[in-house]
Design a protein around this motif. Structure first.
Motif, PDB file in Angstrom:
ATOM      1  N   UNK A 423      -2.426  -8.069 -11.211  1.00 27.01           N
ATOM      2  CA  UNK A 423      -2.777  -6.669 -10.969  1.00 27.01           C
ATOM      3  C   UNK A 423      -2.223  -5.821 -12.097  1.00 27.01           C
ATOM      4  N   UNK A 424      -3.092  -5.076 -12.766  1.00 30.49           N
ATOM      5  CA  UNK A 424      -2.616  -4.192 -13.828  1.00 30.49           C
ATOM      6  C   UNK A 424      -2.066  -2.885 -13.265  1.00 30.49           C
ATOM      7  N   UNK A 425      -2.333  -2.653 -11.985  1.00 31.30           N
ATOM      8  CA  UNK A 425      -1.785  -1.473 -11.312  1.00 31.30           C
ATOM      9  C   UNK A 425      -1.456  -1.851  -9.873  1.00 31.30           C
ATOM     10  N   UNK A 426      -0.323  -1.373  -9.382  1.00 31.53           N
ATOM     11  CA  UNK A 426       0.096  -1.628  -8.004  1.00 31.53           C
ATOM     12  C   UNK A 426       0.367  -0.307  -7.292  1.00 31.53           C
ATOM     13  N   UNK A 427      -0.106  -0.211  -6.061  1.00 37.89           N
ATOM     14  CA  UNK A 427       0.138   0.979  -5.256  1.00 37.89           C
ATOM     15  C   UNK A 427       1.648   1.170  -5.084  1.00 37.89           C
ATOM     16  N   UNK A 428       2.176   2.351  -5.371  1.00 40.83           N
ATOM     17  CA  UNK A 428       3.610   2.585  -5.158  1.00 40.83           C
ATOM     18  C   UNK A 428       3.927   2.683  -3.669  1.00 40.83           C
ATOM     19  N   UNK A 429       5.172   2.394  -3.342  1.00 38.61           N
ATOM     20  CA  UNK A 429       5.664   2.512  -1.959  1.00 38.61           C
ATOM     21  C   UNK A 429       4.808   1.706  -0.975  1.00 38.61           C
ATOM     22  N   UNK A 430       4.370   0.523  -1.435  1.00 40.08           N
ATOM     23  CA  UNK A 430       3.618  -0.363  -0.549  1.00 40.08           C
ATOM     24  C   UNK A 430       4.534  -0.839   0.579  1.00 40.08           C
ATOM     25  N   UNK A 431       4.064  -0.942   1.850  1.00 43.33           N
ATOM     26  CA  UNK A 431       2.705  -0.697   2.348  1.00 43.33           C
ATOM     27  C   UNK A 431       2.509   0.712   2.909  1.00 43.33           C
ATOM     28  N   UNK A 432       3.474   1.629   2.690  1.00 47.12           N
ATOM     29  CA  UNK A 432       3.381   2.951   3.297  1.00 47.12           C
ATOM     30  C   UNK A 432       2.146   3.719   2.822  1.00 47.12           C
ATOM     31  N   UNK A 433       1.831   3.641   1.516  1.00 46.86           N
ATOM     32  CA  UNK A 433       0.708   4.412   0.973  1.00 46.86           C
ATOM     33  C   UNK A 433      -0.633   3.968   1.563  1.00 46.86           C
ATOM     34  N   UNK A 434      -0.976   2.655   1.538  1.00 48.24           N
ATOM     35  CA  UNK A 434      -2.271   2.282   2.133  1.00 48.24           C
ATOM     36  C   UNK A 434      -2.328   2.508   3.641  1.00 48.24           C
ATOM     37  N   UNK A 435      -1.213   2.354   4.333  1.00 50.16           N
ATOM     38  CA  UNK A 435      -1.203   2.622   5.773  1.00 50.16           C
ATOM     39  C   UNK A 435      -1.452   4.109   6.031  1.00 50.16           C
ATOM     40  N   UNK A 436      -0.773   4.964   5.263  1.00 50.83           N
ATOM     41  CA  UNK A 436      -0.968   6.405   5.414  1.00 50.83           C
ATOM     42  C   UNK A 436      -2.393   6.803   5.033  1.00 50.83           C
ATOM     43  N   UNK A 437      -2.948   6.176   3.997  1.00 54.95           N
ATOM     44  CA  UNK A 437      -4.319   6.460   3.595  1.00 54.95           C
ATOM     45  C   UNK A 437      -5.311   6.084   4.672  1.00 54.95           C
TER      46      UNK A 437
END
Length: 500
Positions: A423-437
């Motif tokens: 992955x050339x980019x990773x979501x910060x604060x995983x898994x909080x960000x995708x859960x919040x999204x």
């Protein structure tokens, strides 16, 4: 081996197995592969062009009139509501950025979901995108006649309502709307790079017009207009933010260009995030300038507030002309970029056998899906010319939110199932960000009206019927035997290990 050359077998696959079957990531086009002369798209888009595709699909006519509808909800805190809405949209944008970095294919969220959650949910996502893109193109184009007439009015001219308005609004056929779609279709047929440059120019014009408003409005700036900051409290800011969230929809447009980006794994995540930052900054600047120039109680729902403010401050009639032309350019940019995304999504679904193969045919001369672009362009042009969309346009919101929610879940799934994937980019604060999204998307879906849900339900029923009549029988991944599928999965894993 391309997706269209996957082996087919006579082994009958159960419905449950086929719906759960995922598309191996190694079957997706890779940026390092040499393009086929008659089957692949041309990689010609750089970071700036990709960013402008997303900005072009997002920054539209809404900002020219959205203040009049939203300021009465939040008061002077409207700029905070824009910030809250931008952060909410950014949650999903970050998930899109990660998925684009590890699944750099055309098809946007449809491709991401197919690689993570299986064919059944991928079809739902793809069908949502068809609704979102096709209806939104027609809905935006319908307003072209009104703004063209406002531009012509400066010179004492006007198009008759019979050819400038849709049926039900005093018109017979909306020729400006149809013409705008046809022009965009013809430009897209010429090539992605040419279309991207035209879009970049149009986006530049939109941004300049909004910055002109900011500069002029600040000449009448009064800090007293921000007192009290939030007369409606937190509830008012939240209500305005929920409405403003939909003015950010479109940032995912760059993700449909995965096969035409020169370096998709590097540039797609940057383009998505950069477009969000540009749009948010412009929205907040316009909101602050507008409130600074006029008290929040001055604004009324449905008024083209920016034009009125400039007319009052300058006393010049050319202001209406400039903003009317700007609105036409904004519409044209949205139609062009969203029509582009629609054709690429259908092209990807066609390669997978989910829709007829005609949508996936690439012209060896222009390196574009000419046949698919013609079909989509003509259908949308007819819809824009003859159908008063009304509340049907709201269905684009629920389709978009459904796709956003699925992409957030895809990030979580792929992190758990394929932690070794590059992955050339990773979501910060995983898994909080995708859960919040995901939670934000579901919450906004629940706030939509009953008519929107009814339209969405009917659309899903139609999609289910089409899947069983065509998609299930022609699915490329669904036709893989158990042995073929295991080999594909092993091949994908070996490639990943080699990259590491």
């Amino acid at each position: 081996m391309t997706a269209t050359s996957l082996p087919r077998t006579e082994t009958k696959t159960s419905l449950r197995t086929q719906l759960a079957r995922r598309k191996p990531i190694d079957r997706l086009p890779h940026p390092d592969e040499s393009p086929l002369p008659h089957g692949d798209l041309k990689r010609s888009l750089g970071l700036w062009q990709l960013t402008m595709i997303s900005v072009g699909a997002t920054l539209g006519t809404g900002i020219f009139v959205i203040l009049g509808a939203s300021i009465p909800l939040a008061g002077p805190a409207i700029w905070i509501a824009f910030l809250v809405a931008g952060v909410a949209a950014l949650l999903s944008a970050l998930s899109y950025a990660e998925m684009a970095s590890c699944v750099p294919a055309s098809g946007s969220s449809y491709s991401y979901v197919y690689a993570t959650m299986g064919e059944g949910i991928a079809w739902v996502c793809g069908w949502c995108l068809v609704l979102e893109y096709a209806v939104s193109i027609a809905a935006v184009a319908v307003g072209a006649g009104q703004y063209i007439n406002e531009s012509l009015a400066t010179f004492g001219l006007q198009l008759p309502d019979a050819i400038a308005q849709p049926p039900g609004f005093g018109g017979v056929v909306n020729l400006p709307a149809a013409g705008l779609v046809i022009l965009s279709m013809l430009l897209l047929i010429r090539g992605a790079q040419e279309s991207a440059w035209v879009n970049t120019v149009m986006v530049g014009v939109k941004i300049v017009i909004l910055l002109i408003f900011v500069a002029i409005a600040f000449t009448a700036f009064s800090a007293r207009n921000f007192e009290p900051l939030a007369p409606m409290g937190v509830a008012g800011i939240s209500a305005a933010a929920s409405r403003l969230f939909f003015s950010y929809i479109g940032f995912d447009a760059a993700s449909t260009a995965g096969e035409e980006a020169r370096n998709p794994q590097r540039d797609l995540p940057k383009a998505i995030i950069l477009s969000m930052l540009i749009i948010t900054v412009i929205y907040i600047l316009v909101a602050i300038a507008a409130i600074g120039a006029r008290p929040w109680t001055w604004f009324h729902s449905g008024e083209a507030s920016l034009v009125v403010i400039l007319q009052q401050l300058t006393g010049q009639p050319w202001v209406a002309l400039v903003f009317s032309v700007g609105a036409v350019i904004a519409i044209a940019s949205i139609v062009l970029t969203v029509l582009y995304g629609q054709t690429r999504i259908l092209m990807t679904m066609s390669r997978d056998g989910m829709v007829p193969r005609v949508f996936g045919r690439i012209s060896p001369r222009t390196n574009t899906p000419v046949a698919g672009t013609l079909i989509v362009g003509i259908v949308v042009a007819v819809a824009a010319a003859l159908i008063p969309l009304g509340e049907l346009a709201d269905a684009t919101s629920i389709g978009t939110l459904c796709a956003f929610a699925l992409v957030n879940l895809s990030v979580i799934y792929l992190r758990r199932a394929r932690p070794e994937l590059r992955r050339s980019y990773r979501v910060p604060f995983y898994p909080l960000v995708p859960i919040a999204g995901f939670a934000m998307c579901v919450l906004l879906m629940l706030t939509l009206g009953g008519t929107t849900w009814l339209v969405f339900g009917i659309w899903m029923l139609i999609g289910t019927g089409l899947y069983f009549l065509y998609g299930r029988k022609h699915s490329v991944v669904g036709a893989l035997s158990a042995v073929d599928y295991a080999d594909a999965a092993d091949s994908s894993l070996s490639i990943v290990k080699a990259l590491k």
